[in-house]
Structure formats: structure tokens, C-alpha cells
Motif scaffolding. Structure first.
Motif, PDB file in Angstrom:
ATOM      1  N   VAL A  67      35.065   9.485 -39.808  1.00  0.00           N
ATOM      2  CA  VAL A  67      33.799   8.775 -39.973  1.00  0.00           C
ATOM      3  C   VAL A  67      34.059   7.528 -40.809  1.00  0.00           C
ATOM      4  O   VAL A  67      34.660   7.599 -41.878  1.00  0.00           O
ATOM      5  N   VAL A  68      33.607   6.392 -40.289  1.00  0.00           N
ATOM      6  CA  VAL A  68      33.828   5.107 -40.945  1.00  0.00           C
ATOM      7  C   VAL A  68      32.496   4.390 -41.139  1.00  0.00           C
ATOM      8  O   VAL A  68      31.502   4.701 -40.479  1.00  0.00           O
ATOM      9  N   MET A  69      32.521   3.423 -42.054  1.00  0.00           N
ATOM     10  CA  MET A  69      31.316   2.621 -42.266  1.00  0.00           C
ATOM     11  C   MET A  69      31.692   1.238 -42.754  1.00  0.00           C
ATOM     12  O   MET A  69      32.784   1.003 -43.250  1.00  0.00           O
ATOM     13  N   GLY A  70      30.776   0.333 -42.542  1.00  0.00           N
ATOM     14  CA  GLY A  70      30.888  -1.025 -43.048  1.00  0.00           C
ATOM     15  C   GLY A  70      29.486  -1.580 -43.224  1.00  0.00           C
ATOM     16  O   GLY A  70      28.504  -0.957 -42.816  1.00  0.00           O
ATOM     17  N   ARG A  71      29.396  -2.753 -43.821  1.00  0.00           N
ATOM     18  CA  ARG A  71      28.081  -3.389 -44.046  1.00  0.00           C
ATOM     19  C   ARG A  71      28.095  -4.796 -43.475  1.00  0.00           C
ATOM     20  O   ARG A  71      29.092  -5.489 -43.490  1.00  0.00           O
ATOM     21  N   ARG A  72      26.930  -5.202 -43.030  1.00  0.00           N
ATOM     22  CA  ARG A  72      26.732  -6.569 -42.559  1.00  0.00           C
ATOM     23  C   ARG A  72      25.317  -6.956 -42.922  1.00  0.00           C
ATOM     24  O   ARG A  72      24.365  -6.295 -42.483  1.00  0.00           O
ATOM     25  N   GLY A  73      25.156  -7.999 -43.739  1.00  0.00           N
ATOM     26  CA  GLY A  73      23.826  -8.453 -44.131  1.00  0.00           C
ATOM     27  C   GLY A  73      23.006  -7.369 -44.792  1.00  0.00           C
ATOM     28  O   GLY A  73      21.802  -7.268 -44.549  1.00  0.00           O
ATOM     29  N   GLU A  75      23.000  -4.292 -44.161  1.00  0.00           N
ATOM     30  CA  GLU A  75      22.797  -3.155 -43.255  1.00  0.00           C
ATOM     31  C   GLU A  75      24.091  -2.348 -43.163  1.00  0.00           C
ATOM     32  O   GLU A  75      25.161  -2.896 -42.919  1.00  0.00           O
ATOM     33  N   GLU A  76      23.977  -1.048 -43.381  1.00  0.00           N
ATOM     34  CA  GLU A  76      25.136  -0.171 -43.264  1.00  0.00           C
ATOM     35  C   GLU A  76      25.306   0.244 -41.803  1.00  0.00           C
ATOM     36  O   GLU A  76      24.330   0.571 -41.135  1.00  0.00           O
ATOM     37  N   ARG A  77      26.534   0.224 -41.342  1.00  0.00           N
ATOM     38  CA  ARG A  77      26.845   0.611 -39.961  1.00  0.00           C
ATOM     39  C   ARG A  77      27.875   1.731 -40.007  1.00  0.00           C
ATOM     40  O   ARG A  77      28.957   1.559 -40.547  1.00  0.00           O
ATOM     41  N   THR A  78      27.507   2.864 -39.437  1.00  0.00           N
ATOM     42  CA  THR A  78      28.344   4.063 -39.475  1.00  0.00           C
ATOM     43  C   THR A  78      28.747   4.439 -38.064  1.00  0.00           C
ATOM     44  O   THR A  78      27.962   4.317 -37.123  1.00  0.00           O
ATOM     45  N   ALA A  79      29.980   4.921 -37.929  1.00  0.00           N
ATOM     46  CA  ALA A  79      30.458   5.394 -36.629  1.00  0.00           C
ATOM     47  C   ALA A  79      31.453   6.522 -36.842  1.00  0.00           C
ATOM     48  O   ALA A  79      32.122   6.600 -37.868  1.00  0.00           O
ATOM     49  N   ALA A  80      31.519   7.393 -35.861  1.00  0.00           N
ATOM     50  CA  ALA A  80      32.575   8.400 -35.802  1.00  0.00           C
ATOM     51  C   ALA A  80      33.576   7.910 -34.767  1.00  0.00           C
ATOM     52  O   ALA A  80      33.191   7.393 -33.716  1.00  0.00           O
ATOM     53  N   LEU A  98      34.252  -3.857 -33.697  1.00  0.00           N
ATOM     54  CA  LEU A  98      33.194  -3.180 -32.946  1.00  0.00           C
ATOM     55  C   LEU A  98      31.929  -2.983 -33.778  1.00  0.00           C
ATOM     56  O   LEU A  98      30.818  -3.075 -33.255  1.00  0.00           O
ATOM     57  N   LEU A  99      32.110  -2.711 -35.068  1.00  0.00           N
ATOM     58  CA  LEU A  99      30.943  -2.540 -35.938  1.00  0.00           C
ATOM     59  C   LEU A  99      30.388  -3.878 -36.402  1.00  0.00           C
ATOM     60  O   LEU A  99      29.306  -3.928 -36.991  1.00  0.00           O
ATOM     61  N   ASP A 100      31.143  -4.941 -36.164  1.00  0.00           N
ATOM     62  CA  ASP A 100      30.760  -6.296 -36.574  1.00  0.00           C
ATOM     63  C   ASP A 100      30.494  -6.342 -38.080  1.00  0.00           C
ATOM     64  O   ASP A 100      29.420  -6.735 -38.531  1.00  0.00           O
ATOM     65  N   VAL A 101      31.526  -5.907 -38.828  1.00  0.00           N
ATOM     66  CA  VAL A 101      31.457  -5.907 -40.288  1.00  0.00           C
ATOM     67  C   VAL A 101      32.677  -6.625 -40.851  1.00  0.00           C
ATOM     68  O   VAL A 101      33.701  -6.744 -40.182  1.00  0.00           O
ATOM     69  N   ARG A 102      32.554  -7.092 -42.094  1.00  0.00           N
ATOM     70  CA  ARG A 102      33.678  -7.785 -42.724  1.00  0.00           C
ATOM     71  C   ARG A 102      34.742  -6.822 -43.204  1.00  0.00           C
ATOM     72  O   ARG A 102      35.923  -7.112 -43.174  1.00  0.00           O
ATOM     73  N   PHE A 106      36.727   4.389 -44.558  1.00  0.00           N
ATOM     74  CA  PHE A 106      36.340   5.759 -44.273  1.00  0.00           C
ATOM     75  C   PHE A 106      35.148   6.135 -45.148  1.00  0.00           C
ATOM     76  O   PHE A 106      35.098   5.777 -46.316  1.00  0.00           O
ATOM     77  N   LEU A 107      34.202   6.836 -44.571  1.00  0.00           N
ATOM     78  CA  LEU A 107      33.039   7.287 -45.323  1.00  0.00           C
ATOM     79  C   LEU A 107      33.491   8.311 -46.358  1.00  0.00           C
ATOM     80  O   LEU A 107      34.344   9.157 -46.074  1.00  0.00           O
TER      81      LEU A 107
END
Length: 178
Positions: A67-73, A75-80, A98-102, A106-107
Motif C-alpha cells: 500500500v502506497v500513498m502520495g499527496r498532490r495539492g 489531497e492524499e492519494r492511496t493505492a494498493a 500514476l498517482l500524479d504525486v511529487r 509506503f503507507l
């Protein structure tokens, strides 16, 4: 009784006691649940490498869900991400894009367990929280029988790789893993 390596397989729905609640609920609602099998394992061997060695299951048939995450503006974006156990998810390039984050990471362990309702070492793509993206490496989908977590450490799910692409939110990604 069907087998994979030295694992004895039974229909997953016949052993709801060996499924995390979100996994059980997902299987109850999934039209392909009758194709999902379950193997009882020693919980101390839930980590992929140990399970594969102990039960004579190839790493190519086993899949890891991270499970991973990133932020953009803000907004948190999470994906498995689900990749074959003989590969690693390309978190720093492919997943980040793919998540369009900087930055993608890993979560946190405790948070992943709390948000999925699954045990560490048993997190699976079956029954993920609503709204999470599920990124599948294309090689996982090509596996005849994929071994994934069941949400608990004491069992594994075994299902045709092609069915993983039928899970809610699933996106098959070329080159997700290296």
C-alpha cells in the motif's frame, strides 16, 4: 482436493473463519468467488518468501500487495500495488507517475492495517477500501494460479491471475514492477 505445491486448497467461501471481514464481504459480493480457493498456512510463515519455501510454491505464482500513498495539492492519494513476489513495485517512478504525486511512499504499517481491516502480512487486493486504486503488474494477471493474502496471516487465497483484473478499481499496468 486440489493442491498447489504442498498446499491443500478448499473453496475460500467455505472457510470464512480464515478471512478478514473485508475480504469475506468482498467475496460474498463478487461474481467470481466460486473460483477463489484458500489454503491454511502457519501464521509464522505468512511472509511470501517463507511461505513459498515452506510450501513449495514458486515466487512467480506468489504476489505481494503493498500500500502506497502520495499527496498532490493537499489531497492524499492511496493505492494498493500487486506485483509478483519475484519482482518489486517501481514506487519511485511508475507508481508516483500514476498517482500524479511529487513523492510516493509506503503507507505506515499501523495505518495500512487500520484502513484495510487486514493483518500485516495478509493484506490482499480482495476487499480493499472503497476509492483505493488497485494497480496490478501485467505479469500478475498472466499467472495461472496467483497466491495472495487473505487478510489474515493464517491463510492464503489462490485464484486465477486473470480474475485479479476483475477486482473493483483494478488497473493493469505494464512495467509496474521491475
Amino acid at each position: 482436493m486440489p493442491r498447489l505445491g504442498t498446499l491443500d486448497l478448499v473453496p475460500a467461501t467455505s472457510r470464512p473463519d480464515l478471512l478478514a471481514d473485508p475480504v469475506r464481504r468482498a467475496l460474498d459480493a463478487w461474481p467470481h468467488a466460486d473460483e477463489v480457493l484458500l489454503a491454511v498456512i502457519d501464521p509464522a510463515l505468512a511472509d511470501t518468501a517463507a511461505m513459498s519455501e515452506a510450501y513449495d510454491v514458486s515466487l512467480e505464482a506468489s504476489a505481494n500487495c503493498v500500500v502506497v500513498m502520495g499527496r498532490r495539492g493537499g489531497e492524499e492519494r492511496t493505492a494498493a500495488c500487486l506485483v509478483r513476489a519475484d519482482t518489486r513495485a517501481d514506487v519511485n517512478t511508475v507508481v508516483k507517475r500514476l498517482l500524479d504525486v511529487r513523492k510516493c511512499s509506503f503507507l505506515d504499517h499501523d495505518r495500512a492495517v487500520a484502513e484495510t481491516g487486514m493483518e500485516h502480512g495478509g493484506i490482499t487486493p480482495v476487499g480493499l477500501p472503497d476509492g483505493w486504486r488497485l494497480l496490478l503488474d501485467e505479469r500478475v494477471v498472466d499467472v495461472e494460479q496467483a497466491v495472495v493474502g487473505s487478510g489474515v496471516r493464517g491463510s492464503k487465497l489462490v485464484l486465477p491471475g486473470r480474475l485479479l483484473a476483475e477486482l473493483p478499481g483494478a488497473e493493469v499496468v505494464a512495467g509496474l514492477a521491475g
